[in-house]
Design an enzyme around this catalytic site. Structure first.
Site, PDB file in Angstrom:
ATOM      1  N   GLY A  17      35.665  40.902  37.320  1.00  0.00           N
ATOM      2  CA  GLY A  17      35.691  42.321  38.369  1.00  0.00           C
ATOM      3  C   GLY A  17      36.701  42.923  37.613  1.00  0.00           C
ATOM      4  O   GLY A  17      37.137  42.898  36.506  1.00  0.00           O
ATOM      5  N   VAL A  22      37.105  35.100  35.599  1.00  0.00           N
ATOM      6  CA  VAL A  22      37.313  33.376  35.858  1.00  0.00           C
ATOM      7  C   VAL A  22      36.040  32.931  35.021  1.00  0.00           C
ATOM      8  O   VAL A  22      34.958  33.157  35.223  1.00  0.00           O
ATOM      9  CB  VAL A  22      37.297  33.259  37.362  1.00  0.00           C
ATOM     10  CG1 VAL A  22      37.490  31.776  37.508  1.00  0.00           C
ATOM     11  CG2 VAL A  22      38.299  34.026  37.944  1.00  0.00           C
ATOM     12  N   LYS A  37      41.737  31.931  34.910  1.00  0.00           N
ATOM     13  CA  LYS A  37      41.843  33.018  35.646  1.00  0.00           C
ATOM     14  C   LYS A  37      42.493  34.075  34.449  1.00  0.00           C
ATOM     15  O   LYS A  37      43.710  33.949  34.431  1.00  0.00           O
ATOM     16  CB  LYS A  37      42.470  33.094  36.796  1.00  0.00           C
ATOM     17  CG  LYS A  37      42.626  34.284  37.701  1.00  0.00           C
ATOM     18  CD  LYS A  37      43.327  34.045  38.939  1.00  0.00           C
ATOM     19  CE  LYS A  37      43.536  35.141  39.848  1.00  0.00           C
ATOM     20  NZ  LYS A  37      44.437  35.021  41.101  1.00  0.00           N
ATOM     21  N   ASP A 131      46.736  37.469  52.466  1.00  0.00           N
ATOM     22  CA  ASP A 131      45.217  37.860  52.074  1.00  0.00           C
ATOM     23  C   ASP A 131      44.320  36.559  52.500  1.00  0.00           C
ATOM     24  O   ASP A 131      43.503  36.503  51.583  1.00  0.00           O
ATOM     25  CB  ASP A 131      45.130  38.337  50.690  1.00  0.00           C
ATOM     26  CG  ASP A 131      43.784  39.041  50.483  1.00  0.00           C
ATOM     27  OD1 ASP A 131      43.316  39.781  51.449  1.00  0.00           O
ATOM     28  OD2 ASP A 131      43.511  39.210  49.262  1.00  0.00           O
TER      29      ASP A 131
END
Length: 790
Positions: A17, A22, A37, A131
């Site tokens: 992204g 990842v 990551k 989150d």
């Protein structure tokens, strides 16, 4: 070529992204599979984004919990930064919901419980995830879930710019208020609702409308099964104070509700259901074997492209779900402004410090080529591309050797390198390569390596081309610096600190950490560090209780010694608040007409610190006054609190409730009052000419009105007269009543008051006069004419 973590071999990419990617990788030394990551190059050049990434790594090192994905280490150098994490062999909850829709209630409860336990660990550390969403929950093949991605976590009570994923943001985040554990409870309940119903509680796609719904719209509890509606109403309450205080408290409510509604085995059935759902998506598991690649296309990207596109579609508020199988890389709405650390973060401890020393590991590695010591095969020039040589020139990273010490499977790199050095190679190949390689290799390694790599070849020719066969000693690793910091002492008496050690080489060094506290025994532990040039270890010491008013010190020495010797850091623990160990109270009122109630309070404390005391007076349960005071300087106190009533509360119950340092005591007293009319008496009573006259005396305790009633009776007739007396405390009055009474009849007078007199009423009476008697005739015989009077 993208930067990759040194010491790891990437297998395939799991997601990507705007904020990074990842990957599935294997640890070269042990063969353990991990998830890595990576932070994107664009964000790595942003100091705020890099600091946030480093903060997430630091935070995860402190959160060791079965329900949170474990971090193995953090790696950062001039070319990149990444977090090496536990590989969770599962799929995201988002993937399960997208493919299967609503889950059964037991499965939803299992997911909620696992998430709440992970959040509770963060709450215990004073953190709020902020989150929580389906993308950040990974469900393994056995039905166990793990929480990931603490990228925007904050300290409890922190006021920050609104950030998170809008469909799961609590009302207080929409209003810009501080985040608390109740914020995570709200988000977890919203996800629980989605698992039960297949849709979110509020589904507007317009941010302003969605925010209004979270703030004001009723909770759509009727869409959920009846047995769990109470949990949803509590968890989605608009006011944080009406939600469970934290995730751990909510777990207790959840378990009680689940047992009552679905039986004692609800959790086992829920996990079986989740395992079945994961099995349907087995092709998404990181452990799933990928089909052979076609042409030059990356197979991992081909498989996960659809998932990645869908993740972009469902992510809201700037958050992007990038890996359905392992982790979620989140682009937060607003960057935290914390500055980056002065130097890169070293390896994060994955096991308690007491386990960091591995028995049997030598302090100093044996020199290369020592007989009987297995050495890693060397690469020939043909096996070392330019990119590898450049990576070798970069500063070494800090692989976490301890948790990956035991190989789970053969490293993937070894089989790829072995064929170059196996006996199947033609003997003619080795002589051709050896002369070209000798000048750049360490002479000490050549005599030993060459025979091992060239079976059947006499070592003599190889030695002839070696410039210097004399063995050389490996350079001694020196400790360049030691820093100690980050000392904290929790309310539970657990001390925490961080130690960073920098060395000149990768050989083993030993660090000895000693904890001390004023007036108590300490603790010492040894850390064996090797394989890198920089190490960061988190240390803990669990004391029996918080050392109030004492100083906790962490001292670190190294072998070999660091320049300047030992390093230490100290923390002065504030004095603990004084506790109330005893509280007693009594209540008294004086005799009438007294109006002041007095509460006698006795307080015993554990220290001389300040203790607030409050006394609340009430009449019949209704508060009438509050008194407060602050006690300090002693450990035993006797204090009086008084309250004066406007008028004596006759016949009522007076109470006092005293609160001191979390303790409460209560006392009560009934208020007796003497009669208002002390005495009523008939001073004189008489009857004459058909009238009864009575003179009455009345004595009262106050000037309030008193009603006097005088009853008259004569024979079979009678009547009464009344009069109201007020303004004085002593009265004398005369009342009369005309009566019809026959001669000699009884008459009476009775005087009474309202309110009644202390001695009751008074009476008097008598008889009317006797009737007059009739005259009797003269019975003396009259003289006869012939009688002679003598």
């Amino acid at each position: 070529m993208e930067w990759s973590a040194p010491g790891y071999t990437e297998i395939r990419q799991l997601g990507a992204g705007a904020s990074g990617r990842v990957t599935l990788a294997v640890h070269d030394e042990t063969g353990v599979k991990v998830a890595i990551k990576y932070l994107s190059a664009r964000l790595r050049r942003d100091p705020a984004a890099l600091a946030r990434f480093q903060s997430e790594a630091r935070l995860l090192t402190t959160l060791r919990d079965p329900n949170i994905a474990t971090i193995w280490e953090y790696i950062q150098d001039a070319d990149g930064a990444c977090i090496v994490m536990e590989l969770v062999d599962g799929v995201s909850l988002r993937a399960l919901l997208r493919e299967n829709g609503a889950t059964e209630p037991e499965a939803a409860l299992v997911v909620l419980k696992g998430s709440l336990l992970g959040l509770a660990r963060a709450h215990d550390a004073g953190l709020v995830h902020k989150d929580y969403k389906p993308e950040n929950v990974l469900v393994r093949g056995d039905g166990v879930s793990k929480l990931v991605d603490f990228g925007i976590a904050v300290r409890q009570g922190t006021v920050a710019r609104p950030e998170g994923t809008p469909p799961y943001m609590a009302p207080e985040l929409w209003e810009g208020l501080p985040a608390s554990p109740a914020t995570d409870v709200y988000a977890a309940t919203a996800v629980f609702f989605e698992c039960l119903t297949g849709h979110r509680p509020y589904r507007s796609t317009e941010p302003s409308v969605l925010g209004y719904q979270h703030l004001h719209a009723p909770v759509p509890v009727h869409d959920a099964p009846v047995p769990v509606r109470g949990l949803i109403e509590r968890g989605l309450a608009k006011d944080p104070a009406r939600r469970p205080a934290g995730a751990r408290a909510f777990v207790a409510e959840l378990e009680a509700t689940a047992r009552a509604a679905y039986g004692e085995d609800w959790e086992e059935r829920g996990r079986r259901r989740l395992a079945a759902l994961v099995a349907l998506l087995a092709f998404l598991l990181p452990s799933a074997e990928a089909p052979p690649p076609e042409a030059t296309t990356s197979l991992a990207r081909t498989v996960f492209r659809g998932l990645h596109a869908n993740a972009r579609r469902v992510a809201m508020g700037g958050a992007l779900a990038t890996a359905a199988a392992v982790a979620v890389v989140v682009v937060v709405l607003a960057a935290r402004q914390s500055p980056p650390p002065a130097e890169p973060i070293g390896a994060a401890a994955a096991v308690p410090p007491s386990q960091a020393v591995t028995p049997g590991t030598p302090d100093t590695p044996a020199p290369s080529g020592t007989p009987g010591t297995p050495t890693a095969p060397e690469e020939t020039p043909a096996q070392t591309p330019a990119s590898t040589r450049e990576a070798a020139a970069t500063p070494p990273v800090t692989p976490l050797r301890t948790p990956l010490r035991t190989p789970l499977r053969t490293p993937l790199r070894t089989p790829l390198k072995t064929p170059v050095k196996t006996p199947s190679r033609s003997p003619a190949t080795t002589p051709a390569r050896t002369p070209g390689k000798t000048p750049v290799k360490t002479p000490a390694k050549t005599p030993v390596k060459t025979p091992a790599k060239t079976p059947g070849q006499s070592p003599r020719p190889t030695v002839e081309v070696t410039p210097t066969p004399t063995p050389t000693t490996a350079p001694v690793t020196r400790v360049l610096g030691v820093s100690v910091g980050g000392l904290t002492v929790g309310e539970n008496g657990v001390a925490r600190g961080t130690v960073t050690v920098r060395t000149s080489g990768t050989a083993a060094v030993t660090a000895t950490a000693s904890w001390t506290v004023t007036g108590a025994d300490g603790r010492t532990e040894r850390l064996r560090l090797s394989g890198a040039r920089s190490y960061t270890r988190a240390l803990t010491w669990s004391m029996r209780e918080r050392p109030c008013g004492a100083t906790v010190t962490l001292t670190v020495t190294t072998s070999p010694a660091a320049p300047g010797g030992a390093r230490s850091a100290s923390l002065a623990v504030p004095p603990c608040p004084t506790r109330v160990t005893g509280l007693r109270v009594s209540l008294s009122l004086p005799d009438a007409p007294g109006r002041t109630a007095t509460a006698q309070v006795r307080v015993a404390t554990s220290g001389t610190g300040e203790v607030p005391v409050q006394a609340r007076f009430a009449v019949g349960g209704d508060a009438v006054g509050t008194r407060t005071a602050s006690l300090s300087g002693r450990t035993s106190y006797a204090r009086s609190f008084t309250h004066t009533f406007r008028s004596r509360p006759c016949g009522a119950t007076v109470s006092v409730r005293v609160t001191a340092g979390g303790r409460t005591a209560t006392a009560r007293a009934s208020v007796p009052c003497p009669p208002r009319v002390r005495q009523v008496s008939i001073v004189r009573a008489a009857y004459g000419d058909g009238v009864i006259v009575a003179t009455v005396a009345v004595t009262t305790s106050d000037t309030r009105p008193v009603r006097l009633v005088v009853s008259f009776a004569a024979g079979e007739g009678g009547g009464s007269e009344s009069v109201t007396l007020s303004g004085r405390t002593s009265y004398t009055t005369t009342l009369r009543q005309a009566v019809k009474a026959s001669c000699g009849a009884r008459w009476s007078v009775t005087a009474a008051t309202d309110p009644a007199a202390a001695g009751g009423s008074d009476s008097a009476g008598g008889r009317t006069g006797e009737c007059p008697k009739a005259e009797e005739p003269d019975r003396t015989p009259s003289p006869r004419s012939d009688d002679t009077i003598r």
